[in-house]
Enzyme design. Sequence first.
Site, mmCIF file in Angstrom:
data_model
loop_
_atom_site.group_PDB
_atom_site.id
_atom_site.type_symbol
_atom_site.label_atom_id
_atom_site.label_comp_id
_atom_site.label_asym_id
_atom_site.label_seq_id
_atom_site.Cartn_x
_atom_site.Cartn_y
_atom_site.Cartn_z
ATOM 1 N N GLU A 236 10.107 19.840 16.557
ATOM 2 C CA GLU A 236 11.391 20.538 16.742
ATOM 3 C C GLU A 236 12.485 19.513 16.997
ATOM 4 O OE1 GLU A 236 12.989 20.603 19.807
ATOM 5 O OE2 GLU A 236 11.426 19.593 20.970
ATOM 6 N N PHE B 237 26.368 10.435 18.812
ATOM 7 C CA PHE B 237 25.580 9.679 19.792
ATOM 8 C C PHE B 237 26.130 8.270 20.032
ATOM 9 C CE2 PHE B 237 21.974 12.176 21.268
ATOM 10 C CZ PHE B 237 22.305 13.346 20.614
ATOM 11 N N LEU B 238 27.431 8.175 20.001
ATOM 12 C CA LEU B 238 28.079 6.913 20.351
ATOM 13 C C LEU B 238 28.979 7.115 21.561
ATOM 14 C CD1 LEU B 238 28.991 5.270 16.898
ATOM 15 C CD2 LEU B 238 27.177 4.627 18.485
ATOM 16 N N GLY C 113 28.061 6.156 28.671
ATOM 17 C CA GLY C 113 28.072 6.905 29.926
ATOM 18 C C GLY C 113 27.062 6.383 30.915
ATOM 19 N N CYS D 36 13.520 14.908 27.347
ATOM 20 C CA CYS D 36 13.061 14.447 26.037
ATOM 21 C C CYS D 36 13.202 12.942 25.865
ATOM 22 C CB CYS D 36 13.816 15.190 24.942
ATOM 23 S SG CYS D 36 13.575 16.955 25.042
HETATM 24 C C1 UGA Z 1 17.164 15.692 22.276
HETATM 25 C C2 UGA Z 1 17.432 15.559 20.766
HETATM 26 O O1 UGA Z 1 18.846 15.428 20.526
HETATM 27 C C3 UGA Z 1 16.901 16.769 20.011
HETATM 28 O O2 UGA Z 1 17.071 16.584 18.612
HETATM 29 C C4 UGA Z 1 15.401 16.921 20.324
HETATM 30 O O3 UGA Z 1 14.846 18.052 19.682
HETATM 31 C C5 UGA Z 1 15.229 17.084 21.843
HETATM 32 O O4 UGA Z 1 15.775 15.913 22.489
HETATM 33 C C6 UGA Z 1 13.761 17.213 22.126
HETATM 34 O O5 UGA Z 1 13.021 16.248 21.895
HETATM 35 O O6 UGA Z 1 13.310 18.309 22.471
HETATM 36 P P1 UGA Z 1 18.341 16.999 24.288
HETATM 37 O O7 UGA Z 1 17.463 16.187 25.178
HETATM 38 O O8 UGA Z 1 18.441 18.460 24.519
HETATM 39 O O9 UGA Z 1 17.919 16.808 22.746
HETATM 40 O O10 UGA Z 1 19.819 16.445 24.459
HETATM 41 P P2 UGA Z 1 20.781 15.419 23.710
HETATM 42 O O11 UGA Z 1 21.981 16.138 23.291
HETATM 43 O O12 UGA Z 1 20.061 14.662 22.669
HETATM 44 O O13 UGA Z 1 21.183 14.445 24.915
HETATM 45 C C7 UGA Z 1 20.198 13.649 25.588
HETATM 46 C C8 UGA Z 1 20.859 12.759 26.611
HETATM 47 O O14 UGA Z 1 21.639 11.747 25.977
HETATM 48 C C9 UGA Z 1 21.833 13.494 27.549
HETATM 49 O O15 UGA Z 1 21.672 13.021 28.846
HETATM 50 C C10 UGA Z 1 23.202 13.123 26.998
HETATM 51 O O16 UGA Z 1 24.217 13.164 27.965
HETATM 52 C C11 UGA Z 1 22.945 11.704 26.532
HETATM 53 N N1 UGA Z 1 23.885 11.264 25.479
HETATM 54 C C12 UGA Z 1 23.912 11.883 24.287
HETATM 55 C C13 UGA Z 1 24.730 10.173 25.732
HETATM 56 O O17 UGA Z 1 24.701 9.565 26.820
HETATM 57 N N2 UGA Z 1 25.585 9.778 24.746
HETATM 58 C C14 UGA Z 1 25.639 10.367 23.538
HETATM 59 O O18 UGA Z 1 26.450 9.935 22.669
HETATM 60 C C15 UGA Z 1 24.788 11.450 23.305
#
Ligand code: UGA
Length: 460
Positions: A150, A265-266, A269, A276
């Site tokens: 997923e 994802f750039l 923070g 995950c």
């Molecule tokens: C992530 C993946 O994006 C999904 O595709 C995957 O299905 C999921 O893991 C999983 O393995 O189940 P998720 O953990 O819900 O999804 O959240 P993300 O939106 O990916 O963010 C993950 C972390 O990265 C968060 O703490 C977010 O704040 C951080 N992040 C994200 C950043 O620090 N910078 C960014 O540019 C993007």
Amino acid sequence: MKLSVIGAGYVGLTTAACLAQVGHDVFCSESDVEKLAKLQDGVMPLFEPHLEDVIKSVRKAGRLCFGSTEEAIAWGDAIFICVGTPPLPNGDADLSAIEGVARSIAKGAKGYRLVIEKSTVPVQTGGQLQKHLSVHSKNGLSYDVASNPEFLREGSSVEDFLHPDRIVIGVDSPRAEGVLRKIYEPIINQRFTCPIHLCCPKRKEPVFLATDTNSAELIKHASNSFLAMKISFINMVANLCEVVGADVTKVAQGMGLDPRVGPAFLNPGIGFGGFCFPKDVQAFIRIAEKSGCDFSLLKEVEKINQGRVELFIEKIRKELWVVRGKKIAVWGLAFKPNTDDVRFAPALEIGRMLLAEGAIIRAYDPEAMERAKMVLPEIICCADPYEAAEGADAVLLLTEWTEFRNVEWSRHATQVVRPLIRVGRNALPAQELASHGFEYIGIGGVSASRQMAESPLISI
Ligand code: UGA
């Protein structure tokens, strides 16, 4: 089709609800009896946008039921395994729940079943499942095993399920591929009643990619690790920007305009959190180690991420001089916006460290306070961002909920002892804040003087 979903966490619940939404008859099981009782009573065990409405409507239509694992195994022609694979102390994924389900299927199922692993698992788990099913099956069970990773993000999992970029399946037989194609047909063709949009935005049809099981399993871990790597990369660029006097949002914007890099994802923070990325990067490192491949690149990704919170705290220490006894408002506790999930949330780690140094933490999060309070009972939970900031020496924005962008800064300015805003995510209008007298400190050299009025905030 008659489908079963085992495990009603974020992934299982979304999978069950959305498969019912596109027309299948779904039985979803949950082994936690309290959670199961809640689901059967129509009470949501977690917050996820749109999910509650979808569950209500498909239950009303009689296409989704909740019950025991045994009932689920007896019900579906295809069984999605969506149980947890938490990290073991050595970083390996704990597969005991998957093994338990495999045993139950082997014991309880009769006739043909397609057993689909949706939980994130290390490569070659499909092979182990095959073996296990054949060793333990007693009732003339015939089966195929498939992988169907997923790619759902918490906070937008319903939308991601129904409007995906890709559906990946790992199969070792044409029969398994046929069943999975049939299950996903409404989504591949985007023909279903969408519970989110009155008129769905135009986008490309999802790509349906069929591979072997090992490759599908690797696609999942490689995707998450790659995204984590992008985040750690931009976090290092942010550090560099702070030293040399550049603005990381501009650098990220410029990089992201190259389609080979892409803008997603750039956002720099306080590091990636959630259930995950941290565990999947760890598990991928272990998989590589066990396979004799040197993937130390990922160890750096992890190391950079682990350093983000300490770096942030160090900056707060410098600003506040003495942390002990200071009132600090924390805006946002969830690991990202639009979820109540606080597992591996950098915001909670920051809260924990500041409390340990004697700060008083007054926090507000639109959805995650109840869960945060369970792990960090010392935080004072407030009714809104204003209450949290009452008398504060500093305000920390740690999760970029939209609500925080809409704060009335003039009202907020009168409440704080010192108008200092330090953001863990660059998500506030620095110039506007400065015009209300706030000291705004962003990540990666973002400041009021640099943030031009027309500069768009990059959204994740
Ligand atoms: C992530 C993946 O994006 C999904 O595709 C995957 O299905 C999921 O893991 C999983 O393995 O189940 P998720 O953990 O819900 O999804 O959240 P993300 O939106 O990916 O963010 C993950 C972390 O990265 C968060 O703490 C977010 O704040 C951080 N992040 C994200 C950043 O620090 N910078 C960014 O540019 C993007």
